[in-house]
Design a protein around this motif. Structure first.
Motif, short mmCIF file in Angstrom:
data_model
loop_
_atom_site.label_atom_id
_atom_site.label_comp_id
_atom_site.label_asym_id
_atom_site.label_seq_id
_atom_site.Cartn_x
_atom_site.Cartn_y
_atom_site.Cartn_z
N ASP A 170 0.80 -1.23 0.00
CA ASP A 170 0.00 0.00 0.00
C ASP A 170 0.83 1.28 0.00
O ASP A 170 0.43 2.29 -0.58
CB ASP A 170 -0.91 0.02 1.24
N THR A 171 1.96 1.25 0.69
CA THR A 171 2.76 2.45 0.92
C THR A 171 4.24 2.12 0.82
O THR A 171 4.67 1.05 1.24
CB THR A 171 2.48 3.02 2.34
N LYS A 190 4.46 6.00 -9.58
CA LYS A 190 3.34 6.76 -10.13
C LYS A 190 3.07 6.40 -11.59
O LYS A 190 1.96 6.57 -12.08
CB LYS A 190 3.62 8.27 -9.99
N GLU A 197 0.94 4.60 -2.22
CA GLU A 197 1.26 5.89 -1.61
C GLU A 197 2.78 6.03 -1.44
O GLU A 197 3.45 5.14 -0.93
CB GLU A 197 0.58 5.99 -0.24
N ASP A 249 3.38 11.72 -2.36
CA ASP A 249 2.06 11.96 -1.77
C ASP A 249 2.16 12.67 -0.43
O ASP A 249 1.22 13.36 -0.02
CB ASP A 249 1.32 10.64 -1.58
N ASP A 250 3.27 12.50 0.25
CA ASP A 250 3.45 13.14 1.55
C ASP A 250 4.93 13.20 1.88
O ASP A 250 5.74 12.43 1.35
CB ASP A 250 2.70 12.37 2.64
#
Length: 321
Positions: A170-171, A190, A197, A249-250
């Motif tokens: 997921d991340t 991406k 993420e 994303d962060d």
């Protein structure tokens, strides 16, 4: 992915130019960490190679284009080792400029690999300024980590290996310094796995790139204060920030005590001795367990070039969690 400086076709071709010793690094589920962290954790191990970091992927691309020439780079330690290793096998004259205060183990290894080492009485960004003068005066190739696209696209091959993995996740947690690793891996994810993420992690004591990402403009700092020397930059590069804004994303900041705790956990539960930068992903989970609860997280363990005395001092005084 449109908009970044990176190109997925070149990244795929990079696999053919990089020495296989740096490719197809272990990726495995580390179940022993999961009860402590509260989420599924897989480790992408970038330390089982001759320079004990991911940097060799990028320097292999650089060196492959410099037949019999000379190059100079600034380094916190890992890039210098990698360029020295890649250059030695191709007959390149490599000069590395580093801070006199960099870990002695990294400096000793740069010398052992045959590079000329010049030390400055300042930090990485002062070393970077010195390399510009050397490259100009000697007319040689200046290798600038994260700005030179080869360093980013070399690191991006890690992303190809992640998306080829059989088990979904997921991340991905990525140490953020100059940005080569984050922009490279982020670009591939991406492009090939947009649902994953991409979270970048940086120390509170060296927050320049994270602040820049948050404010969408270059933000510099006067100094750094962190044990994670590999990501301790003060002066983000605009072109790298532009790429990072498209693929991350962060971006989060973590405390020193969390970095140390992450190093201890990787030792106790995964048997891994890592440098502070490589523990940033675990530190991010420790500081926000609720965010990652129930998810499958990959952390890239990006380097293990650590001063042994400092390591024992840090891990020996870390607080158990």
């Amino acid at each position: 992915m449109a908009g970044t400086r990176l190109d997925i076709t070149r990244i795929e071709a990079a696999r053919r130019a990089i020495d296989p010793t740096f490719l197809d690094t272990p990726l495995y589920r580390c179940e022993a960490l999961e009860p402590v962290l509260g989420c599924a954790v897989s480790v992408k191990l970038e330390t089982a190679n001759p320079v004990r970091s991911f940097k060799g992927r990028g320097t292999e691309l650089v060196a492959s284009q410099l037949a019999g020439g000379a190059a100079v780079c600034a380094s916190a330690g890992n890039l210098g080792q990698a360029l020295a290793w890649s250059g030695r096998g191709r007959g390149l004259d490599v000069t590395v400029v580093a801070s006199r205060f960099a870990p002695a183990a990294k400096l000793d290894r740069i010398r052992a690999l045959g590079a000329t080492l010049e030390l400055v009485d300042g930090d990485f960004d002062m070393a970077r300024e010195r390399t510009v003068a050397i490259a100009r005066d000697r007319g040689i190739r200046l290798v600038e980590d994260s700005l030179d696209i080869e360093t980013c696209e070399g690191a991006a091959t890690i992303g190809l290996e992640l998306v080829d993995a059989a088990q979904p996740f997921d991340t991905v947690l990525i140490a953020l310094g100059g940005g080569a690793l984050a922009t490279g891996v982020g670009h591939v994810l991406k492009t090939r796995a947009p649902g994953v993420e991409v979270v970048c992690v940086q120390p509170l004591g060296a927050p320049a790139m994270t602040r820049s990402w948050r404010e969408r403009r270059v933000v510099t700092t006067d100094s750094t204060d962190t044990i994670a020397d590999g990501v301790a930059g003060r002066l983000p590069i605009q072109e790298v920030l532009d790429d990072l804004l498209l693929v991350a994303d962060d971006a989060v900041l973590v405390r020193e005590e969390s970095i140390i705790a992450g190093m201890r956990l990787l030792l106790e539960h995964a048997g891994l001795v890592v440098e502070p930068s490589a523990a940033l992903g675990i530190a991010a989970i420790l500081e926000d367990r609720d965010r990652f609860a129930g998810r499958h997280v990959v952390t890239i363990v990006c380097g293990s070039n650590v001063d042994v005395d400092a390591y024992h001092r840090w891990v020996g005084t870390a607080t158990r969690r």
